[in-house]
Scaffold this motif. Sequence first.
Motif, PDB file in Angstrom:
ATOM      1  N   ASN A 168       0.830  -1.205   0.000  1.00 54.24           N
ATOM      2  CA  ASN A 168       0.000   0.000   0.000  1.00 54.24           C
ATOM      3  C   ASN A 168       0.866   1.257   0.000  1.00 54.24           C
ATOM      4  OD1 ASN A 168       0.903   0.006   2.653  1.00 54.24           O
ATOM      5  ND2 ASN A 168      -0.975   0.951   3.416  1.00 54.24           N
ATOM      6  N   GLN A 169       2.089   1.113  -0.506  1.00 55.61           N
ATOM      7  CA  GLN A 169       3.006   2.255  -0.560  1.00 55.61           C
ATOM      8  C   GLN A 169       3.175   2.765  -1.996  1.00 55.61           C
ATOM      9  OE1 GLN A 169       4.613   3.267   2.459  1.00 55.61           O
ATOM     10  NE2 GLN A 169       3.106   1.833   3.268  1.00 55.61           N
ATOM     11  N   GLU A 229      -5.407   0.344   3.022  1.00 53.97           N
ATOM     12  CA  GLU A 229      -4.681  -0.050   4.221  1.00 53.97           C
ATOM     13  C   GLU A 229      -3.745  -1.203   3.871  1.00 53.97           C
ATOM     14  OE1 GLU A 229      -5.183   1.497   7.166  1.00 53.97           O
ATOM     15  OE2 GLU A 229      -6.667   2.787   6.178  1.00 53.97           O
ATOM     16  N   ALA A 230      -2.664  -1.350   4.629  1.00 52.51           N
ATOM     17  CA  ALA A 230      -1.787  -2.492   4.440  1.00 52.51           C
ATOM     18  C   ALA A 230      -2.576  -3.773   4.684  1.00 52.51           C
ATOM     19  CB  ALA A 230      -0.596  -2.418   5.392  1.00 52.51           C
ATOM     20  N   ARG A 232     -12.462   2.358  -5.990  1.00 49.31           N
ATOM     21  CA  ARG A 232     -12.295   3.826  -5.962  1.00 49.31           C
ATOM     22  C   ARG A 232     -10.919   4.243  -5.462  1.00 49.31           C
ATOM     23  NH1 ARG A 232     -17.012   7.037  -6.658  1.00 49.31           N
ATOM     24  NH2 ARG A 232     -15.899   8.973  -6.288  1.00 49.31           N
ATOM     25  N   ALA A 233     -10.462   3.571  -4.406  1.00 48.07           N
ATOM     26  CA  ALA A 233      -9.222   4.007  -3.747  1.00 48.07           C
ATOM     27  C   ALA A 233      -8.041   3.960  -4.708  1.00 48.07           C
ATOM     28  CB  ALA A 233      -8.945   3.152  -2.513  1.00 48.07           C
TER      29      ALA A 233
END
Lengths: 77, 225
Positions: free
Chosen positions: B125-126, B134-135, B212-213
Amino acid sequence: MKVRVHVSLKNGVLDPQGRAIHHALEGLGFQGVNDVRAGRLIELDIDDGVTDADLDEMCRRLLANMVIENYRIEKVS
Amino acid sequence: MSLNAAVVTFPGSNCDRDMAVAIEAVTGTAPHRVWHGDAELPAGLDFIALPGGFSYGDYLRSGAMAARSPIMRAIVEAAERGVAVLGVCNGFQVLTESGLLPGALMRNSGIRFVCRDVALTVENNQSLFTAGYEAEQRIVIPVAHHDGNYFADDATLDRLEGEGRVAFRYAEPVNGSARDIAGVLNDRGNVLGMMPHPERMIEAAQGGTDGRALFESVLKGLVGV
């Protein structure tokens, strides 16, 4: 000149299509088939001026995906 | 500032409109529409999306012909300059065939076309594309493919995992993918290919909004809003 390019999966690459064909052969009652690998045959009609290096380049850049496939060039006539 | 995006259409693309609608819904700006035979991209692009479908009828191999189309030369150059590129489904196949991503997508191990919602785990998630998750977040995104079985040799898979380049992993068996890989990043992190369709999970009416994210992450990462 006619050239056949045989494209096949590299050793160690699982072949779901070959496995399904194998299963279907068994379903038809054929016995003694140990393994099936499915490939692709591409026939080219080429001018005499096309070199072996050109053919290699065609295979590497398009006809085969070198991540998963090998190719063999067969000159027919 | 708005996101200057483009969606590419190949002959046989069928998710290009969905992709364009999703980008506009999330970013507020309609993307350019680019045709496979175009030699040049619109100027100043931030983000290029390669949609799902069956480009060139999946002739030879899925994505193989599209990867050699005129526009792909410009897209490879743009990716090398650092422009963000997302390939979904057939778009992922085009990215591996063009050499922008490692590995290959083979026929599903179960032979059948798989079309259903699947659970994914966000492994990294980086990245530009996943920073909004979220991770290890569990998300649900649909897949619809025949050739989604990700293959790479063990050394490549080890490198991808070691460098955090597995963006998404299937949380359940789907297609036989090596190490359940659903999406991979290039070494620079500006190219993502994934088989699941985030553009199909944008509005609640689509059954969920977990896609969406991804687009929000791109917007935030590139435009800062």
